[in-house]
Scaffold this active site. Sequence first.
Site, PDB file in Angstrom:
ATOM      1  CG  LEU A 298      67.328  60.267   5.979  1.00 50.57           C
ATOM      2  CD1 LEU A 298      68.354  61.307   6.386  1.00 50.57           C
ATOM      3  CD2 LEU A 298      67.873  58.878   6.289  1.00 50.57           C
ATOM      4  N   PRO A 299      62.866  62.420   6.319  1.00 48.70           N
ATOM      5  CG  PRO A 299      61.738  64.018   5.041  1.00 48.70           C
ATOM      6  CD  PRO A 299      63.114  63.632   5.508  1.00 48.70           C
ATOM      7  CG  HIS A 300      60.613  57.683   7.646  1.00 46.02           C
ATOM      8  ND1 HIS A 300      61.627  58.392   8.261  1.00 46.02           N
ATOM      9  CD2 HIS A 300      60.113  56.845   8.588  1.00 46.02           C
ATOM     10  CE1 HIS A 300      61.749  57.979   9.512  1.00 46.02           C
ATOM     11  NE2 HIS A 300      60.841  57.050   9.742  1.00 46.02           N
ATOM     12  CB  ALA A 301      54.800  58.244   6.555  1.00 48.48           C
TER      13      ALA A 301
ATOM     14  CG  ASN B 131      55.245  59.837  11.179  1.00 46.94           C
ATOM     15  OD1 ASN B 131      54.247  59.529  11.826  1.00 46.94           O
ATOM     16  ND2 ASN B 131      55.747  59.065  10.242  1.00 46.94           N
TER      17      ASN B 131
END
Length: 685
Positions: A590-593, A574
């Site tokens: 704030l990494p996320h998927a 991402n």
Amino acid sequence: MNRRSNKILRELILGNRQNVMELVDKYNLQERTIRADIKELNEALQEHSLPLIASDKNGELFIDTEEKPDISAYEKFIRAHTFYTYYLSKNERSTILAMILMNADGYVTVEQLRDIIGVSRNTLLHDLSELKKWFDENNMELVSQVRRGYIVNAPELQVRKGILKLLEVNGDNNDYGTGYHLGAFWNFLISQVDKLGIYNEIKKDIIEQEEKQQAFLSDYSFFETVIELTLAANRIVKDHMLPDYYADTLKELKESSKYVFSRSLLETLGNRYGFLASEAEVLYCTDCLKGKSYLKDRHHKSNALDLRLMIAETLYQVSSCFGIDFYLDFALYDLLIAHMRSAVYRLQTGEILRNPLKESLLKEYPEVFEIIRKNIGTLEEYIGTEFSEDEMSFMVLYFASVMEKEKAESTKNSKVRVALVCETGRGTAQFMLAKLKTLDEMIDIVNVSSVHNTGEIKKAGAQMIISTIPLDSEELPCITVRSAMLSREDLLDIQRMVLEITDGSGEEHSDLGIDVVNPEEANIQGAFYRLLSEERTLTGYEAADWRDAVRKSGMLLYETGAVKLRYVDAMIANIEKYGPYIVVCPGTALPHADTSEGVIREAASLVRLASPIEFQNEANDPVRYVIGISVQSAESINQAIYDLMMIFGNENIKQILDGAPDEKSILEAINNLNKISGIKTAKRR
């Protein structure tokens, strides 16, 4: 669902005609807003496997089923709504708050009210300030005490009168007329009163007593009696009882036949719910029954019908037909009662009162005349004469003025419908949705789209767009925010555009006066803390680069069973695709998927880096805290995202975390923030 869409659905369920263009005129809205309401309703109905709402080429709406709609199934659907799936208007919210406070067992904090209703702290504080005046006007006092909250200070009898009045002026005609609960707002009101869940059982008890005593209540009186007994039983069980001296003021009622009726009912309820009703409670119920209408038998009305009750019933029916809600406005309701009493007196004495506006009212509000004429027959039967057109036109004047006032208020207070556009859709949107809660009085989020799926925006009836990346939008005004964190400047930009849309005066507001959450004053509830664990917290990690840091935060989620391995790769992908947008505030990423990439359950990881690293985000580099997060649903994760932003957007708090020597100390520091806010945190996963 909101008040408007609930009423549209209710009429369709009951087989009453509804037309899109007539609804546009009725609610003074654009056609696309009504159609957006229908679209939103259909999405919810589809989730519950119920027949949808359809329309023909003329805009006529109908339930799309060859069979008669299953009203019970739709009733279950409506009753399943909560404060998080039903959008309360300001009047509805204030009315619910008053009901919650009057039914509370003790002090109620702003945080508890926020948990129930789901609006910002500042919004609630404003509402409570206004409610203090309302309580004063109704001979009650709303007392606030630091660290304890709010409590209603008033005699028990006065509290009961206030609760019953709220139910009286906001009642659901469907329950009285058809036996179904089809009003979500009414369900919210009665649920605050009936914590025991005995409303339907009490109906059966009253019917049994009617048979036993051979004294049958009229339909409207039956409805009132169910409410009064439901309230009395719930209050007694919670030890909110009438004082004994109240029995002395009503002791003459012991000779009434209704005393036996009341005592028998309360004994039945007491045996079932474990209480012994005092003499004061029996006499209180007797006094309530004294004002009710009875039938001689199952077919013929008695000549002793109470005029007050007849007028109240007529007003109740007419108000329901128009969809009028009085909310906290007892004075207006009582004014209508007083006018109709005067009208009845004039008709009985032969006095004639001309209305010079009659012809204009007949021409402008023919549907109001029709509904009043349809619902006034029982009252005319009682007084033995018909209402003249002049007398009816005075009633039309009252109801028309209420409707016009409500229409003006609806237009003035209507929220701007907003679409969010984010790089990756849902994940980033949760950060924005949490912060946009501070503007819930101004905007209504109707659509959340990623960049490649903006076609739904127009269909959703959005009036403006808030985007994390520049968009070439000629059809709708668009605000491009600085980051998903939404700085104060972003929020002020959004407010200005909202004001420009609603009143064209955005440039004139130098100080908008809209509450924006200040991180230093934030009330952190502990939702983020509950997503963490010591196994998902790591301090002193020496990352080779940003990819290594993100991977480490993702592996902590994976190793504790929160996500599948592919989720970790998606977190990195991402950022590679959309850039370092996940660095939402200075020093914090704030990494996320997306949920579809392998979220098993909601959780968070926290990595404090030994040496801050660059994510190539000019505004917020270098990063020391990497917070991995797995998002499963918008509703359940929202408060955690809010807490997270309030913590890591606050430099004072980050200094505390910087000084924590190990993982356990960091968790304790975050937990202490919850305790400062007065919230007890639940056990971590």
